[in-house]
Design a protein around this motif. Sequence first.
Motif, PDB file in Angstrom:
ATOM      1  N   LEU A  12       0.814  -1.203   0.000  1.00 49.32           N
ATOM      2  CA  LEU A  12       0.000   0.000   0.000  1.00 49.32           C
ATOM      3  C   LEU A  12       0.854   1.263   0.000  1.00 49.32           C
ATOM      4  CD1 LEU A  12      -2.736  -1.065   2.601  1.00 49.32           C
ATOM      5  CD2 LEU A  12      -2.705  -1.418   0.115  1.00 49.32           C
ATOM      6  N   LYS A  13       0.188   2.360  -0.298  1.00 53.03           N
ATOM      7  CA  LYS A  13       0.811   3.690  -0.277  1.00 53.03           C
ATOM      8  C   LYS A  13      -0.136   4.626   0.470  1.00 53.03           C
ATOM      9  CE  LYS A  13       2.122   7.525  -3.387  1.00 53.03           C
ATOM     10  NZ  LYS A  13       3.485   7.729  -2.882  1.00 53.03           N
ATOM     11  N   LEU A  14       0.353   5.258   1.512  1.00 44.47           N
ATOM     12  CA  LEU A  14      -0.490   6.133   2.315  1.00 44.47           C
ATOM     13  C   LEU A  14      -0.934   7.358   1.526  1.00 44.47           C
ATOM     14  CD1 LEU A  14      -1.684   6.846   5.154  1.00 44.47           C
ATOM     15  CD2 LEU A  14       0.455   8.122   5.549  1.00 44.47           C
ATOM     16  N   LEU A  15      -2.245   7.640   1.585  1.00 42.25           N
ATOM     17  CA  LEU A  15      -2.781   8.856   0.986  1.00 42.25           C
ATOM     18  C   LEU A  15      -2.998   9.952   2.016  1.00 42.25           C
ATOM     19  CD1 LEU A  15      -5.450   7.348  -1.449  1.00 42.25           C
ATOM     20  CD2 LEU A  15      -3.147   8.174  -2.009  1.00 42.25           C
ATOM     21  N   GLY A  16      -3.439   9.583   3.210  1.00 44.83           N
ATOM     22  CA  GLY A  16      -3.659  10.598   4.235  1.00 44.83           C
ATOM     23  C   GLY A  16      -4.552  10.092   5.348  1.00 44.83           C
ATOM     24  N   TYR A  17      -4.817  10.992   6.316  1.00 46.59           N
ATOM     25  CA  TYR A  17      -5.567  10.639   7.514  1.00 46.59           C
ATOM     26  C   TYR A  17      -6.736  11.593   7.736  1.00 46.59           C
ATOM     27  CZ  TYR A  17      -1.122   8.376   8.948  1.00 46.59           C
ATOM     28  OH  TYR A  17       0.013   7.626   9.020  1.00 46.59           O
ATOM     29  N   GLN A  18      -7.723  11.101   8.432  1.00 43.92           N
ATOM     30  CA  GLN A  18      -8.708  11.920   9.118  1.00 43.92           C
ATOM     31  C   GLN A  18      -8.789  11.365  10.534  1.00 43.92           C
ATOM     32  OE1 GLN A  18     -11.864  11.224   6.184  1.00 43.92           O
ATOM     33  NE2 GLN A  18     -12.093  13.433   5.990  1.00 43.92           N
ATOM     34  N   LYS A  19      -8.792  12.246  11.534  1.00 41.25           N
ATOM     35  CA  LYS A  19      -8.833  11.797  12.915  1.00 41.25           C
ATOM     36  C   LYS A  19      -9.985  12.489  13.631  1.00 41.25           C
ATOM     37  CE  LYS A  19      -3.848  10.966  13.049  1.00 41.25           C
ATOM     38  NZ  LYS A  19      -2.574  11.172  13.776  1.00 41.25           N
ATOM     39  N   VAL A  20     -10.666  11.732  14.481  1.00 41.11           N
ATOM     40  CA  VAL A  20     -11.858  12.271  15.131  1.00 41.11           C
ATOM     41  C   VAL A  20     -12.027  11.613  16.485  1.00 41.11           C
ATOM     42  CG1 VAL A  20     -13.400  10.543  14.104  1.00 41.11           C
ATOM     43  CG2 VAL A  20     -14.325  12.758  14.778  1.00 41.11           C
ATOM     44  N   ARG A  21     -12.657  12.330  17.407  1.00 43.05           N
ATOM     45  CA  ARG A  21     -13.090  11.760  18.674  1.00 43.05           C
ATOM     46  C   ARG A  21     -14.616  11.754  18.708  1.00 43.05           C
ATOM     47  NH1 ARG A  21      -9.230  13.200  23.888  1.00 43.05           N
ATOM     48  NH2 ARG A  21      -7.316  12.266  23.019  1.00 43.05           N
ATOM     49  N   TYR A  22     -15.178  10.586  19.000  1.00 42.78           N
ATOM     50  CA  TYR A  22     -16.619  10.439  19.102  1.00 42.78           C
ATOM     51  C   TYR A  22     -17.039  10.454  20.571  1.00 42.78           C
ATOM     52  CZ  TYR A  22     -16.590   8.934  14.202  1.00 42.78           C
ATOM     53  OH  TYR A  22     -16.435   8.882  12.838  1.00 42.78           O
ATOM     54  N   ASP A  23     -18.143  11.134  20.852  1.00 42.82           N
ATOM     55  CA  ASP A  23     -18.706  11.141  22.195  1.00 42.82           C
ATOM     56  C   ASP A  23     -19.510   9.863  22.392  1.00 42.82           C
ATOM     57  OD1 ASP A  23     -17.614  13.630  22.816  1.00 42.82           O
ATOM     58  OD2 ASP A  23     -19.339  14.695  21.998  1.00 42.82           O
ATOM     59  N   SER A  24     -18.777   8.766  22.523  1.00 45.98           N
ATOM     60  CA  SER A  24     -19.397   7.452  22.604  1.00 45.98           C
ATOM     61  C   SER A  24     -18.441   6.476  23.262  1.00 45.98           C
ATOM     62  CB  SER A  24     -19.762   6.946  21.201  1.00 45.98           C
ATOM     63  OG  SER A  24     -20.159   5.596  21.225  1.00 45.98           O
ATOM     64  N   ASN A  25     -18.982   5.564  24.025  1.00 44.09           N
ATOM     65  CA  ASN A  25     -18.221   4.434  24.524  1.00 44.09           C
ATOM     66  C   ASN A  25     -17.703   3.624  23.340  1.00 44.09           C
ATOM     67  OD1 ASN A  25     -18.378   1.324  25.398  1.00 44.09           O
ATOM     68  ND2 ASN A  25     -17.889   2.550  27.206  1.00 44.09           N
ATOM     69  N   TRP A  26     -16.570   2.944  23.505  1.00 40.96           N
ATOM     70  CA  TRP A  26     -15.975   2.211  22.380  1.00 40.96           C
ATOM     71  C   TRP A  26     -16.898   1.125  21.843  1.00 40.96           C
ATOM     72  CZ3 TRP A  26     -14.859  -3.063  22.583  1.00 40.96           C
ATOM     73  CH2 TRP A  26     -14.849  -3.660  23.846  1.00 40.96           C
ATOM     74  N   LYS A  27     -17.745   0.577  22.696  1.00 41.45           N
ATOM     75  CA  LYS A  27     -18.654  -0.485  22.233  1.00 41.45           C
ATOM     76  C   LYS A  27     -19.790   0.101  21.397  1.00 41.45           C
ATOM     77  CE  LYS A  27     -19.210  -1.913  26.424  1.00 41.45           C
ATOM     78  NZ  LYS A  27     -18.202  -1.018  27.047  1.00 41.45           N
ATOM     79  N   GLY A  28     -20.208   1.342  21.708  1.00 38.62           N
ATOM     80  CA  GLY A  28     -21.210   1.996  20.875  1.00 38.62           C
ATOM     81  C   GLY A  28     -20.671   2.281  19.490  1.00 38.62           C
ATOM     82  N   TYR A  29     -19.411   2.711  19.428  1.00 34.75           N
ATOM     83  CA  TYR A  29     -18.773   2.935  18.118  1.00 34.75           C
ATOM     84  C   TYR A  29     -18.694   1.644  17.318  1.00 34.75           C
ATOM     85  CZ  TYR A  29     -14.818   2.981  14.920  1.00 34.75           C
ATOM     86  OH  TYR A  29     -14.021   2.795  13.815  1.00 34.75           O
ATOM     87  N   ASN A  30     -18.317   0.547  17.963  1.00 35.30           N
ATOM     88  CA  ASN A  30     -18.055  -0.687  17.239  1.00 35.30           C
ATOM     89  C   ASN A  30     -19.286  -1.582  17.101  1.00 35.30           C
ATOM     90  OD1 ASN A  30     -15.972  -1.926  15.796  1.00 35.30           O
ATOM     91  ND2 ASN A  30     -15.689  -3.472  17.376  1.00 35.30           N
ATOM     92  N   ASP A  31     -20.450  -1.093  17.545  1.00 39.10           N
ATOM     93  CA  ASP A  31     -21.673  -1.883  17.399  1.00 39.10           C
ATOM     94  C   ASP A  31     -22.372  -1.580  16.076  1.00 39.10           C
ATOM     95  OD1 ASP A  31     -23.241  -3.897  18.621  1.00 39.10           O
ATOM     96  OD2 ASP A  31     -24.790  -2.431  19.103  1.00 39.10           O
ATOM     97  N   ASN A  32     -21.684  -0.888  15.187  1.00 38.55           N
ATOM     98  CA  ASN A  32     -22.203  -0.589  13.852  1.00 38.55           C
ATOM     99  C   ASN A  32     -22.583  -1.887  13.136  1.00 38.55           C
ATOM    100  OD1 ASN A  32     -22.884   1.582  12.336  1.00 38.55           O
ATOM    101  ND2 ASN A  32     -20.825   2.063  11.622  1.00 38.55           N
ATOM    102  N   ASP A  33     -23.670  -1.889  12.382  1.00 43.16           N
ATOM    103  CA  ASP A  33     -24.172  -3.135  11.794  1.00 43.16           C
ATOM    104  C   ASP A  33     -24.521  -2.961  10.320  1.00 43.16           C
ATOM    105  OD1 ASP A  33     -26.960  -2.156  11.529  1.00 43.16           O
ATOM    106  OD2 ASP A  33     -26.962  -2.248  13.710  1.00 43.16           O
ATOM    107  N   GLY A  34     -24.894  -4.062   9.691  1.00 41.84           N
ATOM    108  CA  GLY A  34     -25.259  -4.031   8.279  1.00 41.84           C
ATOM    109  C   GLY A  34     -26.681  -3.593   8.017  1.00 41.84           C
ATOM    110  N   TYR A  35     -27.511  -3.556   9.048  1.00 43.07           N
ATOM    111  CA  TYR A  35     -28.929  -3.225   8.903  1.00 43.07           C
ATOM    112  C   TYR A  35     -29.152  -1.750   8.609  1.00 43.07           C
ATOM    113  CZ  TYR A  35     -33.869  -2.991  10.590  1.00 43.07           C
ATOM    114  OH  TYR A  35     -35.210  -2.788  10.737  1.00 43.07           O
ATOM    115  N   HIS A  36     -28.330  -0.885   9.224  1.00 42.73           N
ATOM    116  CA  HIS A  36     -28.623   0.550   9.220  1.00 42.73           C
ATOM    117  C   HIS A  36     -28.251   1.261   7.927  1.00 42.73           C
ATOM    118  CE1 HIS A  36     -24.286   1.150   9.713  1.00 42.73           C
ATOM    119  NE2 HIS A  36     -24.490   2.420   9.459  1.00 42.73           N
ATOM    120  N   ALA A  37     -27.274   0.725   7.192  1.00 46.89           N
ATOM    121  CA  ALA A  37     -26.642   1.515   6.120  1.00 46.89           C
ATOM    122  C   ALA A  37     -27.622   2.116   5.115  1.00 46.89           C
ATOM    123  CB  ALA A  37     -25.590   0.672   5.417  1.00 46.89           C
TER     124      ALA A  37
END
Length: 391
Positions: free
Chosen positions: A178-203
Amino acid sequence: MADATLTWPKNYNEVPKAAFTRSDLYLEEIKRIFHGPEWHPVAHESELPNPGDFRTIRLAGIPLLISRDEGGEVRVFYNACSHRSNQLETAVMGNKTEFECPYHRWLFSAKGELVGCPNPREFVPGFDKADYPLGQPRFDLFYGLIFVTFSAETEPLDQFLGEAGETLRELMAGDGRLKLLGYQKVRYDSNWKGYNDNDGYHAPLLHAAFKMLNWQGGKGRQYTATKRGHVCFESALSVASGPSVLKDKDLIAFKGQDPSVGSRIVQLFPTFVSTKHLDVINLRFATPIDAETTEVHYAYFAHQNDDADMLRHRLRQSSNLLGPCGLISMEDASIFHRIHIGSHTPGNAIFQKGVRDPAKLESEFSQNDESGNLPRWEYYRSVMGFERAQA
């Protein structure tokens, strides 16, 4: 775990809302999961293309220094002087062949060796620089993806990945070059499990761009790859032609080789998410900051063999489609926060889409099921030692 107990519901499709909000659970999660026997992706070696390149990160509070030495080898160190544990490097990234601690001027090579320190004749008798290299966690590489674990008991990386390894390899262009193109960095006001509970139903329901772009869902599958609940998505692409809302329709063009599996997602427990959607290669490195905050580094990549047109195409898609402000994912930040707020109410979150039997845990799911998250929750429950209710 007297101070961090939680009774889990009997049915596999129910998760107690308290798991998202209780700060006493968070401290035990750091101990058992993030500092325990799990592998955590922290970077891709293409982020350090040249000898002397380095970058620093913090993983669940532990500072790390990743470097490429003069011989081209990638190494991972604790970002702390071996003398008195002063933070060694404060820059996010850069290029150095040596790292000097500003406190007492101990000097380390890019291989982590202590190469100099003032006044060693006045040190403890028998002092030897060879006994004071930079500390290192266990680390391993998978097609250039750098994994770290803080436990000697963690199983080998290939066992940790299981079936997810093949999808992850394909997601990283098949060879990880791979070749790095760049970054975006963010902090979410959410517990880590809320962030990672993303699912296929919602999209297709949440993200307005799917409708605006007249996006068509393709066929695909979702499956869990190991006992840890790593989940993989492999989906066909079916992109509508001529969307009326775009002046530049190349933004959603697909120039890849195989539209039958044009979209891949791999979620590794606990927080890593990787996505190959259209021609975007996106690795998301997440870490908990506290019980109510999660930091995510979105890193975007091209392939080393891309010509100038493909490079530009990937760059434009990366910065416009995915990430915290992408056309097809900008609503996620609000949902993460609102899950965190709503979970401060009594009771359980109850999964429905794709659940055929609440008393049974499955491993194969349809592309848009939410039930694919349940094996991950079951693994979390077992690691935390929470007993399931009997009635």
